[in-house]
Each structure stands twice: as structure tokens, then as C-alpha cells.
Design a protein around this motif. Structure first.
Motif, PDB file in Angstrom:
ATOM      1  N   ARG A  97       1.389   3.579  -5.863  1.00 44.74           N
ATOM      2  CA  ARG A  97       0.265   2.657  -5.776  1.00 44.74           C
ATOM      3  C   ARG A  97      -0.580   3.096  -4.582  1.00 44.74           C
ATOM      4  NH1 ARG A  97       2.908  -1.486  -5.548  1.00 44.74           N
ATOM      5  NH2 ARG A  97       2.455  -2.329  -7.589  1.00 44.74           N
ATOM      6  N   THR A  98      -1.895   2.940  -4.671  1.00 46.90           N
ATOM      7  CA  THR A  98      -2.761   3.279  -3.548  1.00 46.90           C
ATOM      8  C   THR A  98      -3.020   2.059  -2.667  1.00 46.90           C
ATOM      9  OG1 THR A  98      -3.781   5.063  -4.805  1.00 46.90           O
ATOM     10  CG2 THR A  98      -4.971   4.292  -2.869  1.00 46.90           C
ATOM     11  N   HIS A  99      -3.600   0.999  -3.230  1.00 52.09           N
ATOM     12  CA  HIS A  99      -3.909  -0.202  -2.451  1.00 52.09           C
ATOM     13  C   HIS A  99      -2.957  -1.332  -2.844  1.00 52.09           C
ATOM     14  CE1 HIS A  99      -7.805   2.040  -2.623  1.00 52.09           C
ATOM     15  NE2 HIS A  99      -7.584   1.958  -1.325  1.00 52.09           N
ATOM     16  N   ALA A 100      -2.670  -2.217  -1.901  1.00 53.46           N
ATOM     17  CA  ALA A 100      -1.636  -3.246  -2.084  1.00 53.46           C
ATOM     18  C   ALA A 100      -1.863  -4.125  -3.316  1.00 53.46           C
ATOM     19  CB  ALA A 100      -1.540  -4.115  -0.829  1.00 53.46           C
TER      20      ALA A 100
ATOM     21  N   GLU B 268       0.829  -1.208   0.000  1.00 57.93           N
ATOM     22  CA  GLU B 268       0.000   0.000   0.000  1.00 57.93           C
ATOM     23  C   GLU B 268       0.862   1.255   0.000  1.00 57.93           C
ATOM     24  OE1 GLU B 268      -3.189   1.882   3.078  1.00 57.93           O
ATOM     25  OE2 GLU B 268      -3.448  -0.219   2.515  1.00 57.93           O
ATOM     26  N   ASN B 269       0.449   2.241  -0.802  1.00 56.11           N
ATOM     27  CA  ASN B 269       1.123   3.543  -0.928  1.00 56.11           C
ATOM     28  C   ASN B 269       2.573   3.430  -1.388  1.00 56.11           C
ATOM     29  OD1 ASN B 269      -1.177   5.040  -0.060  1.00 56.11           O
ATOM     30  ND2 ASN B 269      -0.732   4.348   2.014  1.00 56.11           N
TER      31      ASN B 269
ATOM     32  N   GLU C 142      -3.350  -3.575  -6.158  1.00 56.21           N
ATOM     33  CA  GLU C 142      -3.582  -2.927  -7.448  1.00 56.21           C
ATOM     34  C   GLU C 142      -2.472  -3.213  -8.457  1.00 56.21           C
ATOM     35  OE1 GLU C 142      -6.245   0.860  -6.019  1.00 56.21           O
ATOM     36  OE2 GLU C 142      -4.176   1.219  -6.586  1.00 56.21           O
TER      37      GLU C 142
END
Length: 188
Positions: free
Chosen positions: A169-172, A23-24, A174
Motif C-alpha cells: 500500500r502507498t498511502h494509509a 502507509e507503505n 487506500e
């Protein structure tokens, strides 16, 4: 020369695929202006960065797909989330700090404007403009004849450290499929 963060990508005939991760996560960095070119002693640090981004919309419309595109000085980041779920709007302001290749201390903001047809698919092309010396940015998508979101950032970029195009990346889970990114750095 692009700097990819670890082995988290693969080249396909029609796109660059960024694989799932954490995430992120900081997933792409491309140098735009080398360190030392822009200085604090003159007006040369007033630049406008314009980027046009095209994603694989079939993939984006059917999967969790919220990448963040923007610019940084290698430590601080300002840009936009490009959202797959358009209940409110297709892009949010985002800014934060790169700490160990993760976007931390995030600040995000969405527009109060709402799409009248939120089911319209992921925009086939997104145009982002950022003026770091004015802490100003805009995101333009093709929704409803042109959705525009104009923002002001809190963070100052130290452009003496260089200027970079970055993707987070926002969510793991993705996965992103990027057809192309074009970038222009213009001097004011």
C-alpha cells in the motif's frame, strides 16, 4: 497458498478488496518459487517474472489508489507503483526493503515521458516484467496506444531465499480492488 498480512482483505464476488491500513504496508505475498530451488551456483536463478494486473478501474479512478506490485526475496522488493494521478505517467519504478511489514529505504523513479492525455482513466490492465538477475523491469499500460517504462534496479534479490509476488500500500487510507493477477515465472 497466498499469505495475507493480517486481516486486511475481504473477498467480493468480482474482486479481492484490500482494506485501508498503514502507509507503505506490506499487504499481500504469494510464493512463486520456494527457497532453495534457485541457486547462485548455476544459471537457474535467471528468471523472468511476467505479471498482468487488472484493478477495478471505476474505484481506482475515483479514489486514492497507488498500489505497488513487484517481486521480492522476502526481504528486498523491486517493482512498480501504479498511479491513479497520471499528471506525469501511469507507473513509477519502486524498490525497497521489507522491515516489519513496511516498505522502507524506498527508491523510486519516474519516466521523463509524459502522457499527452493525462486525464485518461486508470489502465484496465497493466503488464509488468522483471528480470531480477539483470536488475531490469518494464511496466506497460494501455494509455495512448501503449505506455512503456523500462527501468534498472539497484537492489539484488537473493533468489536462494525464494521468490514472491508482493503488493504494498502507498498511502494509509487506500483501498484496493484487484480483479485478477496472473503471474508467469519463466526460466531464461
Amino acid at each position: 497458498m497466498p499469505l495475507f498480512m493480517g486481516h486486511i482483505y475481504t473477498y467480493k464476488p468480482n474482486y479481492l478488496e484490500i482494506l485501508a491500513g498503514i502507509e507503505n504496508q506490506h499487504v499481500l505475498q504469494v510464493p512463486l518459487v520456494p527457497p532453495g530451488v534457485l541457486t547462485d551456483n548455476d544459471d537457474s536463478k535467471c528468471v523472468t517474472v511476467t505479471m498482468t494486473i487488472a484493478m477495478d478501474t471505476v474505484w481506482a479512478d475515483s479514489n486514492d489508489h497507488d498500489p505497488s506490485f513487484g517481486i521480492s526475496d522476502g526481504e528486498r522488493f523491486i517493482g512498480f507503483y501504479l498511479l491513479d494521478n497520471r499528471i506525469t505517467n501511469p507507473c513509477y519504478k519502486v524498490e525497497g526493503d521489507n522491515v516489519n511489514n513496511v516498505l522502507t529505504n524506498r527508491v523510486h523513479e519516474r519516466s521523463d515521458a509524459k502522457l499527452s492525455n493525462p486525464s485518461q482513466g486508470y489502465s484496465s490492465e497493466v503488464k509488468i516484467q522483471i528480470k531480477p538477475c539483470e536488475k531490469w523491469g518494464s511496466c506497460h499500460t494501455e494509455h495512448e496506444g501503449g505506455f512503456v517504462f523500462i527501468v534498472n534496479y539497484q537492489r539484488n534479490l537473493d533468489l536462494t531465499k525464494g521468490l514472491y509476488l508482493e503488493v504494498y500500500r502507498t498511502h494509509a487510507g487506500e483501498i484496493y480492488r484487484i480483479k485478477y493477477i496472473t503471474v508467469n515465472v519463466g526460466m531464461d
